[in-house]
Enzyme design. Structure first.
Site, mmCIF file in Angstrom:
data_model
loop_
_atom_site.group_PDB
_atom_site.id
_atom_site.type_symbol
_atom_site.label_atom_id
_atom_site.label_comp_id
_atom_site.label_asym_id
_atom_site.label_seq_id
_atom_site.Cartn_x
_atom_site.Cartn_y
_atom_site.Cartn_z
ATOM 1 N N GLY A 47 0.853 -1.177 0.000
ATOM 2 C CA GLY A 47 0.000 0.000 0.000
ATOM 3 C C GLY A 47 0.884 1.220 0.000
ATOM 4 O O GLY A 47 1.811 1.306 -0.802
ATOM 5 N N GLU A 48 0.672 2.097 0.939
ATOM 6 C CA GLU A 48 1.478 3.313 1.028
ATOM 7 C C GLU A 48 1.995 3.411 2.461
ATOM 8 O O GLU A 48 1.234 3.650 3.398
ATOM 9 C CB GLU A 48 0.619 4.515 0.643
ATOM 10 C CG GLU A 48 1.397 5.574 -0.127
ATOM 11 C CD GLU A 48 2.403 6.288 0.760
ATOM 12 O OE1 GLU A 48 3.574 6.432 0.348
ATOM 13 O OE2 GLU A 48 2.031 6.699 1.860
ATOM 14 N N SER A 49 3.313 3.215 2.601
ATOM 15 C CA SER A 49 3.882 3.044 3.938
ATOM 16 C C SER A 49 3.707 4.272 4.833
ATOM 17 O O SER A 49 3.455 4.136 6.033
ATOM 18 C CB SER A 49 5.357 2.660 3.831
ATOM 19 O OG SER A 49 6.058 3.581 3.015
ATOM 20 N N CYS A 79 6.010 -5.361 0.314
ATOM 21 C CA CYS A 79 6.108 -4.030 -0.295
ATOM 22 C C CYS A 79 6.089 -2.913 0.754
ATOM 23 O O CYS A 79 7.067 -2.734 1.463
ATOM 24 C CB CYS A 79 5.019 -3.891 -1.355
ATOM 25 S SG CYS A 79 5.476 -2.705 -2.622
ATOM 26 N N ARG A 134 5.418 -0.179 -7.835
ATOM 27 C CA ARG A 134 6.141 0.922 -7.180
ATOM 28 C C ARG A 134 6.907 0.401 -5.958
ATOM 29 O O ARG A 134 6.793 0.930 -4.837
ATOM 30 C CB ARG A 134 5.177 2.046 -6.787
ATOM 31 C CG ARG A 134 4.576 2.742 -8.013
ATOM 32 C CD ARG A 134 3.608 3.844 -7.665
ATOM 33 N NE ARG A 134 4.200 4.901 -6.849
ATOM 34 C CZ ARG A 134 5.056 5.828 -7.285
ATOM 35 N NH1 ARG A 134 5.439 5.822 -8.546
ATOM 36 N NH2 ARG A 134 5.510 6.750 -6.496
ATOM 37 N N HIS A 169 4.508 -8.581 -4.411
ATOM 38 C CA HIS A 169 3.180 -8.855 -3.848
ATOM 39 C C HIS A 169 2.765 -10.311 -4.065
ATOM 40 O O HIS A 169 2.015 -10.579 -5.008
ATOM 41 C CB HIS A 169 2.140 -7.959 -4.530
ATOM 42 C CG HIS A 169 2.191 -6.530 -4.123
ATOM 43 N ND1 HIS A 169 1.391 -6.006 -3.136
ATOM 44 C CD2 HIS A 169 2.955 -5.512 -4.553
ATOM 45 C CE1 HIS A 169 1.649 -4.718 -2.988
ATOM 46 N NE2 HIS A 169 2.594 -4.391 -3.846
ATOM 47 N N GLU A 171 0.580 -11.925 -2.642
ATOM 48 C CA GLU A 171 -0.880 -12.058 -2.487
ATOM 49 C C GLU A 171 -1.623 -11.770 -3.787
ATOM 50 O O GLU A 171 -2.814 -12.057 -3.900
ATOM 51 C CB GLU A 171 -1.380 -11.152 -1.350
ATOM 52 C CG GLU A 171 -1.484 -9.666 -1.664
ATOM 53 C CD GLU A 171 -0.156 -8.913 -1.666
ATOM 54 O OE1 GLU A 171 0.904 -9.551 -1.547
ATOM 55 O OE2 GLU A 171 -0.182 -7.675 -1.819
HETATM 56 N N1 GLN Z 1 5.603 2.846 -2.920
HETATM 57 C C1 GLN Z 1 4.928 2.389 -1.745
HETATM 58 C C2 GLN Z 1 5.529 3.006 -0.485
HETATM 59 O O1 GLN Z 1 6.531 3.645 -0.564
HETATM 60 C C3 GLN Z 1 4.954 0.884 -1.653
HETATM 61 C C4 GLN Z 1 4.246 0.294 -2.846
HETATM 62 C C5 GLN Z 1 3.461 -0.945 -2.577
HETATM 63 O O2 GLN Z 1 3.241 -1.365 -1.435
HETATM 64 N N2 GLN Z 1 2.941 -1.513 -3.625
HETATM 65 O O3 GLN Z 1 4.990 2.860 0.568
#
Ligand code: GLN
Length: 189
Positions: A47-49, A79, A134, A169, A171
């Protein structure tokens, strides 16, 4: 065995579907009261850390989870989850849980390669499909970190004690073996 899935943001449902396929009980962690339930392992999804970390603090789950990871609870991080565990993040002053002695580089593949799919080896498992979105990679690892996977010379899978972290990923693909290795670790711990 019950596995907790951090369900604040990102691809947590896909991890739950994977656990369903493997017949493993799971709970979602959305707020501090969810931590009162019994669970034996934790999944930190992609996701987005930065957002995930913010929400972890807001929901007062950050410190209790950090302590449980430090105390040896098995963790599978994918990720953004890998970024949450890392002890250092390139170009950033602060880390998040910082329980995993690695340095990660975020969004490490540039715009062209922001997302890609490949098949590569994970030690102890074999060739597995890998979907990168990403994704980060590991730019430095402490001597006690076991390198599980590398793609194009970059480290994308690591283990340290009961913590597993993958830049891709698992999953999002059909192969269940990365989750199975994690469940095996919970069963043995
Ligand atoms: N780019 C995201 C981050 O910096 C990580 C990307 C992902 O979990 N698919 O959190």
């Amino acid at each position: 065995m019950t596995v907790a899935v951090l369900a604040l943001q990102g691809a947590f449902i896909e991890h739950e579907q994977m656990l369903d396929r493997l017949g493993v009980a799971h709970i979602e962690l959305r707020q501090a009261t969810d931590l009162k339930q019994d669970f034996d392992g934790l999944i930190l999804p992609g996701g987005e850390s930065t957002t995930q970390s913010l929400l972890l603090h807001e929901q007062e789950m950050f410190e209790p989870l950090q302590k449980r990871i430090q105390d040896g609870m098995p963790v599978l991080a994918t990720c953004a989850g890998m970024i949450l565990l890392a002890s250092a993040i390139e170009g950033q002053d602060a880390a998040h849980f910082a329980t995993f002695p690695i340095t990660v580089k975020r969004n490490a593949y540039g715009r062209q390669l922001g997302s890609f799919h490949t098949v590569s080896e994970v030690k102890g498992i074999g060739e597995v499909p890998m979907t990168f979105i990403r994704a980060p990679y590991v730019s430095e690892a402490a001597p006690d970190v076991k390198i599980l996977a590398e793609v194009d010379g970059k480290i994308v899978g690591v283990r340290c004690g009961n913590q597993f972290a993958y830049a891709f990923h698992p999953e999002l693909d059909q192969d269940t073996r990365i989750h199975e290795l994690f469940l095996q670790t919970i069963a043995n711990s």
